[in-house]
Design a protein around this motif. Structure first.
Motif, PDB file in Angstrom:
ATOM      1  N   VAL A  39      30.872  13.185 -41.095  1.00 38.88           N
ATOM      2  CA  VAL A  39      31.757  12.285 -41.844  1.00 38.88           C
ATOM      3  C   VAL A  39      32.180  11.126 -40.952  1.00 38.88           C
ATOM      4  O   VAL A  39      32.038  11.185 -39.730  1.00 38.88           O
ATOM      5  N   ASN A  40      32.717  10.100 -41.562  1.00 37.53           N
ATOM      6  CA  ASN A  40      33.310   9.001 -40.807  1.00 37.53           C
ATOM      7  C   ASN A  40      34.676   9.456 -40.305  1.00 37.53           C
ATOM      8  O   ASN A  40      35.459  10.013 -41.066  1.00 37.53           O
ATOM      9  N   VAL A  41      34.951   9.211 -39.040  1.00 40.15           N
ATOM     10  CA  VAL A  41      36.217   9.630 -38.448  1.00 40.15           C
ATOM     11  C   VAL A  41      37.097   8.396 -38.266  1.00 40.15           C
ATOM     12  O   VAL A  41      36.712   7.434 -37.603  1.00 40.15           O
ATOM     13  N   PHE A  42      38.288   8.448 -38.868  1.00 43.13           N
ATOM     14  CA  PHE A  42      39.264   7.376 -38.765  1.00 43.13           C
ATOM     15  C   PHE A  42      40.373   7.807 -37.822  1.00 43.13           C
ATOM     16  O   PHE A  42      40.896   8.911 -37.936  1.00 43.13           O
ATOM     17  N   VAL A  43      40.718   6.940 -36.881  1.00 43.19           N
ATOM     18  CA  VAL A  43      41.814   7.179 -35.944  1.00 43.19           C
ATOM     19  C   VAL A  43      42.707   5.934 -35.927  1.00 43.19           C
ATOM     20  O   VAL A  43      42.336   4.891 -36.463  1.00 43.19           O
ATOM     21  N   SER A  44      43.838   6.030 -35.300  1.00 41.08           N
ATOM     22  CA  SER A  44      44.716   4.879 -35.133  1.00 41.08           C
ATOM     23  C   SER A  44      43.955   3.747 -34.447  1.00 41.08           C
ATOM     24  O   SER A  44      43.154   3.977 -33.545  1.00 41.08           O
ATOM     25  N   GLU A  45      44.248   2.518 -34.852  1.00 41.43           N
ATOM     26  CA  GLU A  45      43.616   1.369 -34.217  1.00 41.43           C
ATOM     27  C   GLU A  45      43.829   1.372 -32.704  1.00 41.43           C
ATOM     28  O   GLU A  45      42.981   0.921 -31.953  1.00 41.43           O
ATOM     29  N   ALA A  46      44.960   1.875 -32.263  1.00 42.24           N
ATOM     30  CA  ALA A  46      45.264   1.913 -30.833  1.00 42.24           C
ATOM     31  C   ALA A  46      44.297   2.816 -30.068  1.00 42.24           C
ATOM     32  O   ALA A  46      44.168   2.689 -28.858  1.00 42.24           O
ATOM     33  N   LEU A  47      43.607   3.696 -30.773  1.00 37.90           N
ATOM     34  CA  LEU A  47      42.661   4.634 -30.134  1.00 37.90           C
ATOM     35  C   LEU A  47      41.204   4.225 -30.298  1.00 37.90           C
ATOM     36  O   LEU A  47      40.315   4.943 -29.854  1.00 37.90           O
ATOM     37  N   ALA A  91      45.243  -1.649 -25.617  1.00 40.97           N
ATOM     38  CA  ALA A  91      46.316  -1.488 -24.635  1.00 40.97           C
ATOM     39  C   ALA A  91      47.586  -2.196 -25.117  1.00 40.97           C
ATOM     40  O   ALA A  91      48.695  -1.667 -24.986  1.00 40.97           O
ATOM     41  N   LYS A  92      47.435  -3.387 -25.691  1.00 38.75           N
ATOM     42  CA  LYS A  92      48.600  -4.104 -26.231  1.00 38.75           C
ATOM     43  C   LYS A  92      49.204  -3.325 -27.395  1.00 38.75           C
ATOM     44  O   LYS A  92      50.428  -3.222 -27.516  1.00 38.75           O
ATOM     45  N   LEU A  93      48.343  -2.787 -28.234  1.00 42.85           N
ATOM     46  CA  LEU A  93      48.826  -2.037 -29.392  1.00 42.85           C
ATOM     47  C   LEU A  93      49.550  -0.759 -28.970  1.00 42.85           C
ATOM     48  O   LEU A  93      50.598  -0.416 -29.529  1.00 42.85           O
ATOM     49  N   LYS A  94      49.039  -0.081 -27.952  1.00 40.11           N
ATOM     50  CA  LYS A  94      49.724   1.114 -27.440  1.00 40.11           C
ATOM     51  C   LYS A  94      51.096   0.743 -26.882  1.00 40.11           C
ATOM     52  O   LYS A  94      52.079   1.451 -27.092  1.00 40.11           O
ATOM     53  N   ARG A  95      51.144  -0.374 -26.189  1.00 42.02           N
ATOM     54  CA  ARG A  95      52.424  -0.830 -25.648  1.00 42.02           C
ATOM     55  C   ARG A  95      53.396  -1.161 -26.781  1.00 42.02           C
ATOM     56  O   ARG A  95      54.583  -0.823 -26.721  1.00 42.02           O
ATOM     57  N   TYR A  96      52.905  -1.797 -27.835  1.00 46.11           N
ATOM     58  CA  TYR A  96      53.728  -2.092 -29.015  1.00 46.11           C
ATOM     59  C   TYR A  96      54.277  -0.799 -29.611  1.00 46.11           C
ATOM     60  O   TYR A  96      55.464  -0.708 -29.913  1.00 46.11           O
ATOM     61  N   TYR A  97      53.423   0.197 -29.778  1.00 38.08           N
ATOM     62  CA  TYR A  97      53.892   1.483 -30.305  1.00 38.08           C
ATOM     63  C   TYR A  97      54.986   2.072 -29.410  1.00 38.08           C
ATOM     64  O   TYR A  97      56.014   2.520 -29.895  1.00 38.08           O
ATOM     65  N   ASN A 154      55.249 -10.740 -26.254  1.00 31.54           N
ATOM     66  CA  ASN A 154      54.192  -9.914 -25.684  1.00 31.54           C
ATOM     67  C   ASN A 154      52.819 -10.048 -26.341  1.00 31.54           C
ATOM     68  O   ASN A 154      51.810  -9.748 -25.707  1.00 31.54           O
ATOM     69  N   TRP A 155      52.787 -10.442 -27.599  1.00 33.59           N
ATOM     70  CA  TRP A 155      51.506 -10.584 -28.290  1.00 33.59           C
ATOM     71  C   TRP A 155      51.657 -11.648 -29.372  1.00 33.59           C
ATOM     72  O   TRP A 155      51.571 -11.381 -30.567  1.00 33.59           O
ATOM     73  N   PRO A 156      51.922 -12.896 -28.978  1.00 36.84           N
ATOM     74  CA  PRO A 156      52.231 -13.953 -29.949  1.00 36.84           C
ATOM     75  C   PRO A 156      51.122 -14.198 -30.956  1.00 36.84           C
ATOM     76  O   PRO A 156      51.398 -14.690 -32.056  1.00 36.84           O
ATOM     77  N   GLU A 157      49.907 -13.845 -30.624  1.00 40.45           N
ATOM     78  CA  GLU A 157      48.805 -14.050 -31.564  1.00 40.45           C
ATOM     79  C   GLU A 157      49.046 -13.313 -32.890  1.00 40.45           C
ATOM     80  O   GLU A 157      48.607 -13.751 -33.942  1.00 40.45           O
ATOM     81  N   PHE A 158      49.768 -12.208 -32.838  1.00 38.90           N
ATOM     82  CA  PHE A 158      50.053 -11.452 -34.058  1.00 38.90           C
ATOM     83  C   PHE A 158      50.909 -12.265 -35.021  1.00 38.90           C
ATOM     84  O   PHE A 158      50.900 -12.008 -36.231  1.00 38.90           O
ATOM     85  N   LEU A 159      51.652 -13.232 -34.518  1.00 40.59           N
ATOM     86  CA  LEU A 159      52.493 -14.060 -35.381  1.00 40.59           C
ATOM     87  C   LEU A 159      51.767 -15.281 -35.901  1.00 40.59           C
ATOM     88  O   LEU A 159      52.302 -16.018 -36.718  1.00 40.59           O
TER      89      LEU A 159
END
Length: 162
Positions: A39-47, A91-97, A154-159
């Motif tokens: 099957v297709n395995v879905f995980v958090s984007e941070a992973l 890595a940025k996403l993990k830091r955000y979490y 920390n991640w202005p591109e998201f805005l």
């Protein structure tokens, strides 16, 4: 178990994917590799950078409500196996979490509250923060401003929305 997933696939050929969360078989490298054969395995984007080499191919989350362009670019890096560039964003996403989401967990929010908070923090969603009422807690405007300030610093591109 892997055997249970195989039985499900045998009984239901349309069984296409599994969302691998904490404590599940697909949330481990070996489990993800084994499951991805059926099957297709879905995980958090941070992973994605960590689990992609073991077969993870997508996610089932609402981070796309933050900024579709950024998340879809990350998915393209997963799809093309561009691990070095994907790792930078993961890595940025993990830091955000760790710095934004986990501190909010003590407020008792559920998925809908986080979806609305994050979509509003980036400006992509123009929805209210109200989250189903009853026992479900809604994020506050202060939470939105805190998340927006973190992203700005920390991640202005998201805005930077399309």
């Amino acid at each position: 178990t892997l055997a249970q997933h195989r039985e499900i696939k045998k009984a239901v050929p349309a069984y296409l994917n599994v969302k691998a969360g904490d404590g599940t078989l697909g949330h481990t490298k070996d489990g993800c590799a084994a499951l991805s054969e059926i099957v297709n395995v879905f995980v958090s984007e941070a992973l994605w950078a960590e689990m992609g080499p073991f077969g993870a191919i997508g996610c089932a989350s609402a981070l796309v409500y933050m900024n579709p362009r950024v998340i879809l670019r990350m998915w393209e890096r997963l799809r093309t196996k561009n691990w070095p560039e994907l790792e930078k964003e993961c890595a940025k996403l993990k830091r955000y979490y760790n710095e934004v989401i986990i501190p909010l967990d003590s407020k008792g929010y559920t998925d809908s509250a986080y979806d609305r908070l994050q979509g509003r923090a980036c400006g992509f969603l123009k929805t209210s923060l109200w989250s189903r009422g009853g026992p479900y807690r809604s994020a506050s405007e202060e939470d939105v401003q805190m998340a927006r300030a973190w992203l700005k610093n920390n991640w202005p591109e998201f805005l930077d929305l399309p």
